[in-house]
Design a protein around this motif. Structure first.
Motif, PDB file in Angstrom:
ATOM      1  N   ALA A  90      45.145  32.975  60.749  1.00 52.21           N
ATOM      2  CA  ALA A  90      45.213  33.044  59.293  1.00 52.21           C
ATOM      3  C   ALA A  90      46.642  33.364  58.874  1.00 52.21           C
ATOM      4  CB  ALA A  90      44.268  34.116  58.758  1.00 52.21           C
ATOM      5  N   LEU A  91      47.103  32.703  57.829  1.00 55.21           N
ATOM      6  CA  LEU A  91      48.383  33.011  57.216  1.00 55.21           C
ATOM      7  C   LEU A  91      48.105  33.683  55.874  1.00 55.21           C
ATOM      8  CD1 LEU A  91      51.472  32.829  56.857  1.00 55.21           C
ATOM      9  CD2 LEU A  91      51.114  30.533  55.887  1.00 55.21           C
ATOM     10  N   VAL A  92      48.603  34.895  55.715  1.00 58.67           N
ATOM     11  CA  VAL A  92      48.399  35.643  54.471  1.00 58.67           C
ATOM     12  C   VAL A  92      49.757  35.913  53.851  1.00 58.67           C
ATOM     13  CG1 VAL A  92      47.428  37.697  53.401  1.00 58.67           C
ATOM     14  CG2 VAL A  92      46.337  36.734  55.442  1.00 58.67           C
ATOM     15  N   THR A  93      49.974  35.423  52.645  1.00 57.05           N
ATOM     16  CA  THR A  93      51.225  35.708  51.942  1.00 57.05           C
ATOM     17  C   THR A  93      50.992  36.855  50.959  1.00 57.05           C
ATOM     18  OG1 THR A  93      50.877  34.210  50.070  1.00 57.05           O
ATOM     19  CG2 THR A  93      51.810  33.260  52.101  1.00 57.05           C
ATOM     20  N   GLY A  94      52.088  37.483  50.561  1.00 51.91           N
ATOM     21  CA  GLY A  94      51.951  38.661  49.701  1.00 51.91           C
ATOM     22  C   GLY A  94      51.243  39.788  50.432  1.00 51.91           C
ATOM     23  N   ALA A  95      51.463  39.867  51.740  1.00 53.75           N
ATOM     24  CA  ALA A  95      50.670  40.754  52.591  1.00 53.75           C
ATOM     25  C   ALA A  95      51.209  42.168  52.687  1.00 53.75           C
ATOM     26  CB  ALA A  95      50.574  40.156  53.999  1.00 53.75           C
ATOM     27  N   SER A 144      51.252  44.389  50.241  1.00 52.89           N
ATOM     28  CA  SER A 144      50.523  45.336  49.390  1.00 52.89           C
ATOM     29  C   SER A 144      49.376  44.616  48.703  1.00 52.89           C
ATOM     30  CB  SER A 144      51.456  45.951  48.327  1.00 52.89           C
ATOM     31  OG  SER A 144      51.904  44.952  47.428  1.00 52.89           O
ATOM     32  N   GLY A 145      48.535  45.381  48.028  1.00 53.00           N
ATOM     33  CA  GLY A 145      47.495  44.829  47.183  1.00 53.00           C
ATOM     34  C   GLY A 145      46.509  43.926  47.889  1.00 53.00           C
ATOM     35  N   LEU A 146      46.134  42.850  47.214  1.00 46.67           N
ATOM     36  CA  LEU A 146      45.139  41.915  47.747  1.00 46.67           C
ATOM     37  C   LEU A 146      45.560  41.325  49.078  1.00 46.67           C
ATOM     38  CD1 LEU A 146      44.024  39.894  44.589  1.00 46.67           C
ATOM     39  CD2 LEU A 146      42.488  41.034  46.190  1.00 46.67           C
ATOM     40  N   GLY A 147      46.830  40.940  49.180  1.00 52.23           N
ATOM     41  CA  GLY A 147      47.292  40.335  50.423  1.00 52.23           C
ATOM     42  C   GLY A 147      47.191  41.277  51.600  1.00 52.23           C
ATOM     43  N   ALA A 148      47.576  42.530  51.393  1.00 52.85           N
ATOM     44  CA  ALA A 148      47.510  43.511  52.477  1.00 52.85           C
ATOM     45  C   ALA A 148      46.073  43.735  52.915  1.00 52.85           C
ATOM     46  CB  ALA A 148      48.147  44.827  52.032  1.00 52.85           C
ATOM     47  N   LEU A 149      45.163  43.878  51.953  1.00 51.69           N
ATOM     48  CA  LEU A 149      43.763  44.104  52.305  1.00 51.69           C
ATOM     49  C   LEU A 149      43.178  42.886  53.007  1.00 51.69           C
ATOM     50  CD1 LEU A 149      41.281  45.897  52.245  1.00 51.69           C
ATOM     51  CD2 LEU A 149      40.763  45.003  49.954  1.00 51.69           C
ATOM     52  N   ALA A 150      43.521  41.689  52.529  1.00 45.65           N
ATOM     53  CA  ALA A 150      43.028  40.474  53.186  1.00 45.65           C
ATOM     54  C   ALA A 150      43.504  40.402  54.627  1.00 45.65           C
ATOM     55  CB  ALA A 150      43.475  39.238  52.410  1.00 45.65           C
ATOM     56  N   ALA A 151      44.784  40.717  54.857  1.00 44.07           N
ATOM     57  CA  ALA A 151      45.330  40.672  56.217  1.00 44.07           C
ATOM     58  C   ALA A 151      44.619  41.677  57.118  1.00 44.07           C
ATOM     59  CB  ALA A 151      46.833  40.955  56.180  1.00 44.07           C
ATOM     60  N   ARG A 152      44.418  42.892  56.618  1.00 40.39           N
ATOM     61  CA  ARG A 152      43.750  43.906  57.435  1.00 40.39           C
ATOM     62  C   ARG A 152      42.304  43.527  57.736  1.00 40.39           C
ATOM     63  NH1 ARG A 152      46.762  47.562  54.032  1.00 40.39           N
ATOM     64  NH2 ARG A 152      44.910  47.858  52.718  1.00 40.39           N
ATOM     65  N   ARG A 153      41.619  42.988  56.756  1.00 42.33           N
ATOM     66  CA  ARG A 153      40.223  42.590  56.978  1.00 42.33           C
ATOM     67  C   ARG A 153      40.127  41.472  58.016  1.00 42.33           C
ATOM     68  NH1 ARG A 153      36.385  42.141  51.675  1.00 42.33           N
ATOM     69  NH2 ARG A 153      36.261  44.361  51.145  1.00 42.33           N
TER      70      ARG A 153
END
Length: 253
Positions: A7-12, A14-23
């Motif tokens: 998975a590639l997560v941008t804006g990672a 803080s916020g939504l991006g960080a939570l998406a990456a951790r999940r």
């Protein structure tokens, strides 16, 4: 043996991006977390050995292309990178308007152009683009941000129509204001700009995305909670009333 999913997560950072990456990392994905904030990225990847951080400016097409070339096959994109300074339209410096458009809209174009061809070649993939309810119903001091996100909507609709039936699942997520560090900082700096608005929890937004991905026939747009869905519907059916409601909600009086 289960194949590794990337998975590639941008804006990672803080916020939504960080939570998406951790999940995603916790779920066993190989996660590439990208942002300009190197310190924030380090925090996102802490205790996640399968999260790999990369400093990347999505407004730079060459940087995005180089990152995707390094990563290889990307099975899911979570494109959350964005900027949204809250400034009255006639007071916002032109270079800041251009920065918002380059980051929020052209950044989306760069990420899609770098990752979608590989997904199409493989006949599968998930492309999650974050827009905003502001794209449908702008609030005061968000003119550049709302315009950029409206462009994201139009772009996502066109791309989805062009590649319907390809096996690639595309979502355009339009949450109302999300309770992120960026929003809390903006509210602290300028309480009048946010009025009585309260942010929705990032986890709720990502839960709604996961539910939509579990149903491939789901609509392109994801409105994460009942209030967002109601406002989006009101905007379509009764735009005048919806505008008046925004005026009352954003009023600091």
């Amino acid at each position: 043996m289960t194949a590794v999913r990337t998975a590639l997560v941008t804006g990672a950072a803080s916020g939504l991006g960080a939570l998406a990456a951790r999940r995603l990392a916790a779920a066993g994905w190989d996660v590439v977390a990208a942002d300009l904030d190197e310190t924030g990225l380090a925090g996102t990847a802490r205790r996640s050995p399968n999260a790999h951080v990369r400093v990347c400016d999505v407004a730079d097409a060459e940087a995005v292309n180089a990152l995707v070339a390094e990563v290889g096959a990307v099975h899911r994109v979570v494109h959350a990178a964005a900027v949204g300074p809250m400034v009255p339209a006639l007071e916002q410096p032109l270079d800041e308007v251009e920065h918002v458009l380059r980051t929020d809209f052209l950044g989306t174009v760069h990420v899609v152009r770098a990752t979608l061809p590989g997904m199409l070649e493989r006949g599968r993939g998930e492309l999650i683009l974050f827009s905003s309810l502001a794209s449908l119903l702008p609030v005061p001091k968000t003119s550049a941000y709302a315009a950029a996100k409206a462009a994201v909507n139009a772009y996502a609709e066109a791309v989805a129509a062009e590649h319907a039936g390809s096996g690639v699942v595309i979502r355009c997520v339009c949450p109302r204001q999300v309770d992120t560090p960026g929003f809390r900082a903006a509210a602290s700096r300028d309480p009048a700009a946010t009025g009585r608005m309260r942010g929705v929890r990032p986890g709720l937004v990502l839960d709604a995305v996961d539910r939509s991905l579990a149903r491939p026939a789901h609509d392109l747009y994801v409105f994460p909670d009942p209030l967002t869905r109601a406002v989006a519907l009101a905007r379509r059916l009764a735009p005048g009333a919806a505008g008046r409601l925004v005026g009352r909600v954003t009023s600091s009086r």
